[in-house]
Design a protein around this motif. Sequence first.
Motif, PDB file in Angstrom:
ATOM      1  N   LEU A  54       0.817  -1.214   0.000  1.00 54.88           N
ATOM      2  CA  LEU A  54       0.000   0.000   0.000  1.00 54.88           C
ATOM      3  C   LEU A  54       0.857   1.273   0.000  1.00 54.88           C
ATOM      4  O   LEU A  54       0.641   2.166  -0.825  1.00 54.88           O
ATOM      5  CB  LEU A  54      -0.965  -0.023   1.196  1.00 54.88           C
ATOM      6  N   PRO A  55       1.859   1.366   0.901  1.00 52.74           N
ATOM      7  CA  PRO A  55       2.706   2.562   0.850  1.00 52.74           C
ATOM      8  C   PRO A  55       3.416   2.733  -0.488  1.00 52.74           C
ATOM      9  O   PRO A  55       3.561   3.856  -0.976  1.00 52.74           O
ATOM     10  CB  PRO A  55       3.723   2.334   1.963  1.00 52.74           C
ATOM     11  N   ILE A  56       3.820   1.597  -1.096  1.00 54.56           N
ATOM     12  CA  ILE A  56       4.518   1.718  -2.378  1.00 54.56           C
ATOM     13  C   ILE A  56       3.561   2.256  -3.443  1.00 54.56           C
ATOM     14  O   ILE A  56       3.905   3.144  -4.229  1.00 54.56           O
ATOM     15  CB  ILE A  56       5.126   0.362  -2.803  1.00 54.56           C
ATOM     16  N   VAL A  57       2.334   1.727  -3.435  1.00 52.09           N
ATOM     17  CA  VAL A  57       1.343   2.210  -4.399  1.00 52.09           C
ATOM     18  C   VAL A  57       1.070   3.696  -4.172  1.00 52.09           C
ATOM     19  O   VAL A  57       1.016   4.495  -5.109  1.00 52.09           O
ATOM     20  CB  VAL A  57       0.029   1.395  -4.271  1.00 52.09           C
ATOM     21  N   MET A  58       0.954   4.072  -2.899  1.00 54.37           N
ATOM     22  CA  MET A  58       0.717   5.484  -2.581  1.00 54.37           C
ATOM     23  C   MET A  58       1.872   6.347  -3.072  1.00 54.37           C
ATOM     24  O   MET A  58       1.658   7.393  -3.698  1.00 54.37           O
ATOM     25  CB  MET A  58       0.582   5.657  -1.065  1.00 54.37           C
ATOM     26  N   ALA A  59       3.094   5.897  -2.793  1.00 55.94           N
ATOM     27  CA  ALA A  59       4.257   6.679  -3.201  1.00 55.94           C
ATOM     28  C   ALA A  59       4.307   6.791  -4.718  1.00 55.94           C
ATOM     29  O   ALA A  59       4.628   7.845  -5.265  1.00 55.94           O
ATOM     30  CB  ALA A  59       5.527   6.043  -2.666  1.00 55.94           C
ATOM     31  N   ALA A  60       3.955   5.678  -5.404  1.00 55.44           N
ATOM     32  CA  ALA A  60       3.968   5.703  -6.865  1.00 55.44           C
ATOM     33  C   ALA A  60       2.959   6.729  -7.375  1.00 55.44           C
ATOM     34  O   ALA A  60       3.234   7.476  -8.315  1.00 55.44           O
ATOM     35  CB  ALA A  60       3.643   4.314  -7.416  1.00 55.44           C
ATOM     36  N   TRP A  61       1.813   6.767  -6.734  1.00 57.77           N
ATOM     37  CA  TRP A  61       0.797   7.733  -7.143  1.00 57.77           C
ATOM     38  C   TRP A  61       1.270   9.161  -6.863  1.00 57.77           C
ATOM     39  O   TRP A  61       1.149  10.039  -7.705  1.00 57.77           O
ATOM     40  CB  TRP A  61      -0.530   7.436  -6.428  1.00 57.77           C
ATOM     41  N   TRP A  67       0.263  16.281  -5.466  1.00 59.92           N
ATOM     42  CA  TRP A  67      -0.084  16.302  -4.045  1.00 59.92           C
ATOM     43  C   TRP A  67       0.843  17.244  -3.295  1.00 59.92           C
ATOM     44  O   TRP A  67       2.057  17.177  -3.447  1.00 59.92           O
ATOM     45  CB  TRP A  67       0.006  14.884  -3.479  1.00 59.92           C
ATOM     46  N   GLY A  68       0.262  18.117  -2.479  1.00 58.96           N
ATOM     47  CA  GLY A  68       1.067  19.133  -1.803  1.00 58.96           C
ATOM     48  C   GLY A  68       1.357  18.835  -0.352  1.00 58.96           C
ATOM     49  O   GLY A  68       1.895  19.666   0.349  1.00 58.96           O
ATOM     50  N   GLY A  69       0.986  17.644   0.137  1.00 53.06           N
ATOM     51  CA  GLY A  69       1.302  17.305   1.515  1.00 53.06           C
ATOM     52  C   GLY A  69       0.158  17.541   2.471  1.00 53.06           C
ATOM     53  O   GLY A  69       0.303  17.339   3.667  1.00 53.06           O
ATOM     54  N   ARG A  70      -0.987  17.979   1.961  1.00 50.91           N
ATOM     55  CA  ARG A  70      -2.097  18.241   2.871  1.00 50.91           C
ATOM     56  C   ARG A  70      -3.244  17.303   2.552  1.00 50.91           C
ATOM     57  O   ARG A  70      -3.708  17.216   1.423  1.00 50.91           O
ATOM     58  CB  ARG A  70      -2.564  19.674   2.710  1.00 50.91           C
ATOM     59  N   GLY A  71      -3.714  16.561   3.551  1.00 57.48           N
ATOM     60  CA  GLY A  71      -4.808  15.609   3.348  1.00 57.48           C
ATOM     61  C   GLY A  71      -4.315  14.369   2.619  1.00 57.48           C
ATOM     62  O   GLY A  71      -3.125  14.222   2.357  1.00 57.48           O
ATOM     63  N   SER A  72      -5.254  13.482   2.312  1.00 54.69           N
ATOM     64  CA  SER A  72      -4.868  12.226   1.681  1.00 54.69           C
ATOM     65  C   SER A  72      -4.420  12.443   0.231  1.00 54.69           C
ATOM     66  O   SER A  72      -5.012  13.253  -0.483  1.00 54.69           O
ATOM     67  CB  SER A  72      -6.063  11.266   1.697  1.00 54.69           C
ATOM     68  N   PRO A  73      -3.369  11.708  -0.196  1.00 55.14           N
ATOM     69  CA  PRO A  73      -2.954  11.819  -1.596  1.00 55.14           C
ATOM     70  C   PRO A  73      -4.042  11.331  -2.551  1.00 55.14           C
ATOM     71  O   PRO A  73      -4.020  11.651  -3.736  1.00 55.14           O
ATOM     72  CB  PRO A  73      -1.726  10.924  -1.684  1.00 55.14           C
ATOM     73  N   PHE A  74      -4.984  10.525  -2.044  1.00 52.09           N
ATOM     74  CA  PHE A  74      -6.025   9.977  -2.913  1.00 52.09           C
ATOM     75  C   PHE A  74      -7.275  10.870  -2.944  1.00 52.09           C
ATOM     76  O   PHE A  74      -8.292  10.505  -3.500  1.00 52.09           O
ATOM     77  CB  PHE A  74      -6.417   8.565  -2.465  1.00 52.09           C
ATOM     78  N   ALA A  75      -7.179  12.034  -2.311  1.00 54.43           N
ATOM     79  CA  ALA A  75      -8.327  12.930  -2.305  1.00 54.43           C
ATOM     80  C   ALA A  75      -8.613  13.442  -3.716  1.00 54.43           C
ATOM     81  O   ALA A  75      -7.728  13.454  -4.577  1.00 54.43           O
ATOM     82  CB  ALA A  75      -8.072  14.105  -1.367  1.00 54.43           C
ATOM     83  N   GLY A 333       5.782  15.239  -4.732  1.00 52.38           N
ATOM     84  CA  GLY A 333       5.830  14.468  -5.975  1.00 52.38           C
ATOM     85  C   GLY A 333       7.269  14.217  -6.412  1.00 52.38           C
ATOM     86  O   GLY A 333       7.643  13.090  -6.748  1.00 52.38           O
ATOM     87  N   GLN A 334       8.059  15.283  -6.349  1.00 54.19           N
ATOM     88  CA  GLN A 334       9.439  15.144  -6.778  1.00 54.19           C
ATOM     89  C   GLN A 334      10.227  14.241  -5.835  1.00 54.19           C
ATOM     90  O   GLN A 334      11.051  13.453  -6.277  1.00 54.19           O
ATOM     91  CB  GLN A 334      10.061  16.530  -6.830  1.00 54.19           C
ATOM     92  N   GLY A 335       9.959  14.376  -4.533  1.00 57.22           N
ATOM     93  CA  GLY A 335      10.633  13.519  -3.564  1.00 57.22           C
ATOM     94  C   GLY A 335      10.344  12.052  -3.826  1.00 57.22           C
ATOM     95  O   GLY A 335      11.237  11.208  -3.796  1.00 57.22           O
ATOM     96  N   ALA A 336       9.065  11.733  -4.111  1.00 58.97           N
ATOM     97  CA  ALA A 336       8.689  10.347  -4.396  1.00 58.97           C
ATOM     98  C   ALA A 336       9.324   9.885  -5.698  1.00 58.97           C
ATOM     99  O   ALA A 336       9.771   8.731  -5.818  1.00 58.97           O
ATOM    100  CB  ALA A 336       7.173  10.228  -4.467  1.00 58.97           C
ATOM    101  N   ALA A 337       9.396  10.791  -6.674  1.00 61.75           N
ATOM    102  CA  ALA A 337      10.008  10.428  -7.954  1.00 61.75           C
ATOM    103  C   ALA A 337      11.480  10.060  -7.760  1.00 61.75           C
ATOM    104  O   ALA A 337      11.967   9.089  -8.351  1.00 61.75           O
ATOM    105  CB  ALA A 337       9.860  11.580  -8.946  1.00 61.75           C
TER     106      ALA A 337
END
Lengths: 374, 427
Positions: A54-61, A67-75, A333-337
């Motif tokens: 799940l974290p990997i999928v989230m990070a991939a997304w 995503w700016g760091g506020r609230g859920s990335p899936f919002a 986004g860039q950090g995850a990339a």
Amino acid sequence: MTATTPTPEATSVVAPRRGAPAPRRGGGRSTSRNLAGWVFVSPMLLILGLFLVLPIVMAAWVSISDWGGRGSPFASTVGFVGGENYQKLLTGGGLAQKDFATSLRNNAYYVLLVVPLQTALSLGLAVLVNRRALRGRGFFRTAFYFPSVTSSVAITVVFLFLFTASGAVNRVLAWVGIHGPNWVNDPRGVIHIVLGVFGVDSPPPALQSAPLLGLPWWQWIAGPSVSMCVFIFMAIFTTSGTFMLLFIAALQNISGEIDEAAQVDGANGRQRLFRVTIPMLRPTIFTVVTLGLIGTWQVFDQIYTGTQGGPAKTTLTPAFLSYQTSFISQNWGQGAAIAFILFAIIVALTVLQRFALRERGVPRRKRFTKGDAA
Amino acid sequence: MSTTNRRLGLAVTATAVALVLAACGGGGFDDDGGSTDAATDSTATTDGGDSGTDEGSGSGLDILIASSGDAETAAVQDAVAAWSASSGVEASVRVASDLNQELAQGFAAGTPADIFYVSTDAFPGLAANGSIKAYFDELGNKADFYPTLVDSFTYDGTPYCAPKDFSTLALVINDDQWAAAGLTEADYPTDWASLKTVAEKLATGESTALSFGPEWQRIGTFMAQAGGTLVEDGAAVVDSPANTEALTYVKDLMSAGLVRYPADIGAGWGGEAFGTGAAAMTIEGNWIVGAMKANYPDVSWTAIELPSGAAGKGTLQFTNCWGIATDSDQQADAVELVEFLTSAEQQMAFANAFGVMPSISTVADEWKTAFPEQEAFLAGADYAQGVPPVQGIADVLSDFNSQLETLSSTDPATILTSVQGNLQAIL
């Protein structure tokens, strides 16, 4: 250190296998056997799914979103930006690309020096303490292993003290008349220093172009900075003990008779080591190099405690850059990339390494044929 | 039988997961759906800190700070407790070990702390993604704050949060080394030329004249004195002649051996180089006062305003603000608490407790009377420059700093041109 703890990936490979023999023991109909099997592996699958997949999928997304760091990335407010984050890092031409290229260069030199040296050193130590003739083997094994069990943060702090401009290391060097560098704070690359000795202080025109990730060739060939060398030395010092244990275990699996046989055949100590022992250690070498590669490409805690990427960004590593980009600059986004590119690099190198260390040379069958003919 | 097994397995797994989640604490995982038992024991808030269910009344304000030490923690705790007692609203203070990371976790989970420190580095990002509330105009005492400080927390023309306190940079001089070099009070440098003159007298075999960190946060003072800055009217002006002049002057001092970075003389920062006597002068903020008291009580020092450059006086200021989360459900209480914390009385209490400078001009005189030896720091408030509130500025400045580390061997114009490009790209 980073390399000593088994990575989550490693456990994920082991865990389902451990569960696998369970259904066989049931022995009943195959459906109930399968069911029992699933029941037994389900806790692990669930935990892995929750904490790994799940974290990997989230990070991939996140890496392909804004995503700016506020609230859920899936919002629903989070938008899809495609490869924009990757593009900024790989071809953006801006500060992000330059920082990423710098961090890759730093870490590449780190890996290039740490992995071979720690593997060689740990093998050497293992061979030494494995000798039956050696007195106080237990003492030496403990002593060599000791740095591995110490917290990496503690060791980093001690090293920072040892390697200050007026620290212990420079005092010792002063006894023999050497004026030591300002270790941890010296951003000069070693290759640049060597070139400087030969009078090459500034880049020749050919090296000023920057075709690769926006960093000039002159910067790519800088070599690890003096500061990074301290971390390289520290990594070798702390991890070789762990890998020594792996090698000792492997060495003790090699039965003494093989060594004796080689002795009878007239092989000297050197030949026995390089022609008999080391080839038999190939699987262990593979493990050690793989763990080393993974650990060294993910170097983070030493940098975080020690230099935070300085001096002059020469100890910036992709792992630390990813943290910095996400948490300090809130550019998630860039950090995850960065993290995913790092992941790709590690996978690619592991595959490459597997290819390089594959069984080669005379196939076993052929050897026997030869023997039969004789 | 197998279904029973499976149920058992699932039950075991579910329990294990619940336990792990509960142990993780922080209330980060499951507060969205009206918060479960896992969240109640997670934080040290006085009333169990359940922010999901009960709106406003009775639930506690969660205040997250990055403390410089026990004195600051205790002072903030006392102030918050005093406010709680008079307002009847529960509030508790937590000290973050890594503020940025803990804030990020809260924002991502939708349950951030209600009030927290915001640095000038983090501010533009938090304002841009809507994490912090623009409450500044609601404050009753908004007219009291120094305008330059408010500018540091203004994004897209809107002032967001109340500056907590601040500090400016001044020139700190070691009295003994000053006297030993045959200098008197009349020799305190007022311009770049006299700074160089006294530096030449102060430089001795074992001690360097002036030391400060290799960063814009110090060298930027010279840029300000020369009339330069980073951003003007929304455009990057890093490669201005004034900035080039400033870097060239610093580089000249370096090549003359009068300025050396702390790392080159075995110190971690300017204050350490100064305290150990490895440098006779340094450029630091008034946080050096506490450090000198704690670590080098025997060194006597004098702080004076930084010498003027071609464009007059110039210094830099550093500040934090009291951020309030947009996702906080107690914003009215939070604004009230911030107003209390930034009141004249509380700011003086903080100043006495841990040596900061009040962010409101109304207590300037009171502060100067209480801390006469630090007058130079407050004097800088009139002309200080702050960090431009631009998203991504932290990266640009850290790249600038990394280039300043090699200033002694690099052409100032090259550095400024590259920073100009980086800064223009994010504006």
